[in-house]
Design a protein around this motif. Structure first.
Motif, PDB file in Angstrom:
ATOM      1  N   ALA A 139      26.473 -37.059  38.963  1.00  0.00           N
ATOM      2  CA  ALA A 139      25.034 -37.345  39.000  1.00  0.00           C
ATOM      3  C   ALA A 139      24.621 -37.892  40.366  1.00  0.00           C
ATOM      4  O   ALA A 139      23.574 -37.514  40.901  1.00  0.00           O
TER       5      ALA A 139
ATOM      6  N   LYS B 263      22.092 -36.218  43.071  1.00  0.00           N
ATOM      7  CA  LYS B 263      20.967 -37.009  43.593  1.00  0.00           C
ATOM      8  C   LYS B 263      20.981 -37.023  45.123  1.00  0.00           C
ATOM      9  O   LYS B 263      19.927 -36.944  45.761  1.00  0.00           O
TER      10      LYS B 263
ATOM     11  N   SER C 137      16.624 -33.625  41.228  1.00  0.00           N
ATOM     12  CA  SER C 137      16.443 -35.018  40.784  1.00  0.00           C
ATOM     13  C   SER C 137      16.453 -35.102  39.271  1.00  0.00           C
ATOM     14  O   SER C 137      17.082 -36.000  38.694  1.00  0.00           O
ATOM     15  N   ALA C 138      15.758 -34.171  38.624  1.00  0.00           N
ATOM     16  CA  ALA C 138      15.743 -34.152  37.159  1.00  0.00           C
ATOM     17  C   ALA C 138      17.141 -33.859  36.616  1.00  0.00           C
ATOM     18  O   ALA C 138      17.591 -34.497  35.658  1.00  0.00           O
TER      19      ALA C 138
ATOM     20  N   SER D 272      19.957 -34.511  38.048  1.00  0.00           N
ATOM     21  CA  SER D 272      20.753 -35.715  38.274  1.00  0.00           C
ATOM     22  C   SER D 272      20.506 -36.745  37.182  1.00  0.00           C
ATOM     23  O   SER D 272      21.444 -37.365  36.664  1.00  0.00           O
ATOM     24  N   HIS D 273      19.255 -36.913  36.822  1.00  0.00           N
ATOM     25  CA  HIS D 273      18.899 -37.863  35.764  1.00  0.00           C
ATOM     26  C   HIS D 273      19.560 -37.485  34.441  1.00  0.00           C
ATOM     27  O   HIS D 273      20.143 -38.328  33.754  1.00  0.00           O
ATOM     28  N   TYR D 274      19.489 -36.209  34.101  1.00  0.00           N
ATOM     29  CA  TYR D 274      20.047 -35.780  32.821  1.00  0.00           C
ATOM     30  C   TYR D 274      21.575 -35.728  32.827  1.00  0.00           C
ATOM     31  O   TYR D 274      22.198 -35.948  31.791  1.00  0.00           O
TER      32      TYR D 274
ATOM     33  N   LYS E 152      22.454 -39.276  32.138  1.00  0.00           N
ATOM     34  CA  LYS E 152      22.276 -39.563  30.704  1.00  0.00           C
ATOM     35  C   LYS E 152      23.417 -38.949  29.886  1.00  0.00           C
ATOM     36  O   LYS E 152      23.927 -39.571  28.961  1.00  0.00           O
TER      37      LYS E 152
END
Length: 163
Positions: free
Chosen positions: A92, A96, A143-144, A146-148, A151
């Motif tokens: 992640a 990012k 970016s999205a 990386s966020h997921y 998670k």
């Protein structure tokens, strides 16, 4: 699709993108200057157009370097496919970093193209502005992602701890 075939196709895509990037840097940028009558082969550097051409070419080559850095990071991320450890905080963070590099590079590319457009040295500005928009959109998507992935890493750690 097996892990091995997925790794193969991801790495093939990375190599193809790298080859396209090298082709653009080696052929398109110098060729585009010949279209707009900037002579890069002139031996007399006192000519203003030659200096302008080299400035423009140097700028485009410089903003291409971070794109190749992103491909190197993507190659490293593909190694986590091989070990089936894609959903980790390390992955992640690498995604990012790619998003941040692309955002900064697209911003610098935008500023440079605006400056060269104002100096009437950028005849292909519309093409480059579409490229900039694509870079900015891809940066948001990374970016999205990386966020997921972060998670998913949390969920994987939680499920590994409960089993």
């Amino acid at each position: 699709m097996t892990t091995k075939s997925l790794l193969f196709w991801v790495r093939c895509a990375i190599v193809i993108i790298a080859l396209c990037g090298i082709t653009v840097c080696a052929l398109w940028y110098p060729y585009s200057f010949s279209i707009i009558n900037i002579d890069l082969t002139a031996t007399d550097l006192s000519e203003l157009t030659t200096v302008q051409g080299w400035e423009l070419l140097s700028f485009y080559w410089a903003v291409s370097i971070p794109c190749f850095a992103i491909l190197i990071i993507a190659w490293k991320i593909s190694a986590s496919i091989k070990t089936e450890q894609l959903f980790t905080n390390k992955t992640a963070k690498m995604i990012k970093i790619c998003a941040l590099i692309l955002l900064v590079d697209s911003s610098v590319f935008l500023i440079g193209n605006v400056v060269f457009l104002l100096l009437k040295m950028n005849d292909f500005a519309i093409i480059y502005f579409f490229l900039i928009m694509g870079g900015l959109v891809l940066s948001v998507l990374l970016s999205a992602l990386s966020h997921y992935v972060a998670k998913a890493a949390e969920l994987q750690e939680l499920s590994d701890g409960t089993i």
